[in-house]
Design a protein around this motif. Structure first.
Motif, PDB file in Angstrom:
ATOM      1  N   TYR A  41       0.850  -1.186   0.000  1.00  0.00           N
ATOM      2  CA  TYR A  41       0.000   0.000   0.000  1.00  0.00           C
ATOM      3  C   TYR A  41       0.888   1.240   0.000  1.00  0.00           C
ATOM      4  CZ  TYR A  41       0.917  -0.183   5.061  1.00  0.00           C
ATOM      5  OH  TYR A  41       1.517  -0.256   6.297  1.00  0.00           O
ATOM      6  N   THR A  69      -9.262  -2.742  -0.478  1.00  0.00           N
ATOM      7  CA  THR A  69      -8.252  -2.800  -1.532  1.00  0.00           C
ATOM      8  C   THR A  69      -8.771  -3.622  -2.708  1.00  0.00           C
ATOM      9  OG1 THR A  69      -7.216  -4.734  -0.482  1.00  0.00           O
ATOM     10  CG2 THR A  69      -6.319  -2.577   0.059  1.00  0.00           C
ATOM     11  N   SER A 109      -6.492   1.401  -3.145  1.00  0.00           N
ATOM     12  CA  SER A 109      -7.223   1.283  -1.887  1.00  0.00           C
ATOM     13  C   SER A 109      -8.249   2.403  -1.862  1.00  0.00           C
ATOM     14  CB  SER A 109      -6.293   1.377  -0.678  1.00  0.00           C
ATOM     15  OG  SER A 109      -5.661   2.631  -0.627  1.00  0.00           O
TER      16      SER A 109
END
Length: 381
Positions: free
Chosen positions: A44, A179, A227
């Motif tokens: 991420y 996500t 995300s």
């Protein structure tokens, strides 16, 4: 100054890795103990502030172009790591002018190069034995340390064991993060026109904050990992606000969440696609608690007298949204390494006096930032 002993570090995240790398650069031996059996696969993005990028370039001894290519969420695709499209050039991001969007996993990978990391070390107990700290790890040999730094984060087992009265402050917000992998064609058609070269898209509907972030944009037509965040202040008797949920219950998602997000289908893309009812049910979604903590200065200095320092989220955690956790942990690590090089370990509690005012301000400002982020007056839909 007397020769320094080996410094032991608990936690192999950004703070611990940066501290070990800084100490190594200064010729000071450090060993990291990480509970994971192997490097975590953090996939991420995180936003690095200008001062953080400047510090990282110095710590890593890396030029801007190489850093961007290896670390930016869109670096493999020739991107510039810009958070918002209007935020300037790559050089602006890396030379102290605008935020930079980094891939957390790749950043940690760069930091851990050449470090001494002991994997699979789950801390079971810690106790003082004379001038040393005895660290008991599950199914591992005991380790004796004369100087230990805890960088293990907001759920620090050391803090919980030694400062049991220090409790996290849960803030009144409902936050969910999901996500998803977006195929190349869908991204080009629906998402890319709105991002306009940036990596974060943010908007509001009333007091609801809606955010889509690029986590990783690979080469060619492999698609894009994103995300998304759905967040709003907790309403009266809000059943989605679960301040006492257990850590392992973060993935337990109520049907009420899907009912709320279904109301977003009246909005335009890419919000409409990101929160599509059929797609969202197949995503990995987590219920985030917004929490902060600031350990009293006297408690921190008392632990320092025993050869134990807490830095980063272990000592002063800000909420995930509106906070600067990664940036602050990295700043702590850089400053602590400089303090040790200059002053040794005799009066390391002075490091806290140097940093504590900044920590107080960060926690205060992060709470204020959360309020501003959800302000109805800023709604753009």
């Amino acid at each position: 100054m007397r020769p320094l002993p080996t410094i032991h570090i608990i936690g192999g995240g950004i703070g611990g890795l940066t501290l070990a790398r800084c100490l190594k650069n200064k010729g000071i031996q450090a060993i990291l103990f990480e509970k994971s059996p192997s490097p975590a696969r953090h996939h991420y993005g995180i936003s690095l502030q200008p001062r953080t990028c400047e510090a990282l370039l110095k710590v890593l001894g890396m030029d801007e172009s190489t850093f961007c290519q290896r670390v930016a969420v869109d670096g493999l695709n020739g991107g510039r790591g810009l958070v918002y499209p209007e935020s300037g050039t790559r050089s602006d991001a890396l030379k102290g002018r605008v935020p930079f969007r980094a891939h957390r996993g790749r950043l940690e990978g760069v930091l851990r190069e050449s470090l001494d990391i002991q994997w699979g070390h789950v801390l079971g107990d810690i106790e003082s034995r004379g001038a040393e700290l005895a660290l008991s790890f599950k199914e591992k040999d005991e380790v004796r340390s004369t100087f230990l730094v805890d960088t293990s984060g907001v759920h620090s087992p050391i803090r919980k064991a030694l400062l049991p009265d220090a409790q996290l402050n849960i803030l009144p917000y409902v936050v969910f993060r999901g996500t998803r992998h977006i195929d190349h064609t869908t991204f080009k058609k629906i998402y890319e026109p709105r991002f306009e070269g940036g990596n974060v898209l943010e908007t509001r509907k009333g007091d609801v904050l809606l955010q889509i972030s690029i986590n990783d944009r690979g080469k060619g037509e492999v698609g894009v990992d994103i995300s998304y965040i759905y967040s709003h202040p907790a309403h009266q008797d809000d059943q989605l606000h679960r301040p006492v949920r257990e850590l392992q219950q973060a993935a337990d998602i109520s049907e009420l969440f899907f009912a709320e997000t279904s109301k977003l289908q009246e909005l335009e893309n890419p919000i409409k696609d990101a929160f599509d009812g059929d797609k969202i049910r197949g995503d990995r979604i987590l219920h985030w608690l917004m929490r902060d903590i600031l350990i009293p200065l006297d408690d921190l200095k008392s632990l320092a007298e025993r050869g134990l320092l807490l830095i980063g989220d272990a000592a002063h955690a800000a909420p995930i949204l509106g906070g600067e956790g990664g940036n602050s942990a990295l700043a702590d690590a850089v400053d602590l390494a400089e303090w040790i090089e200059s002053w040794g370990l005799e009066d390391v509690g002075g490091f806290y006096e140097k940093r504590y005012g900044e920590w107080e301000l960060e926690v205060k400002e992060s709470e204020e930032r959360l309020v501003e982020m959800h302000s109805v007056s800023r709604s753009s839909l």
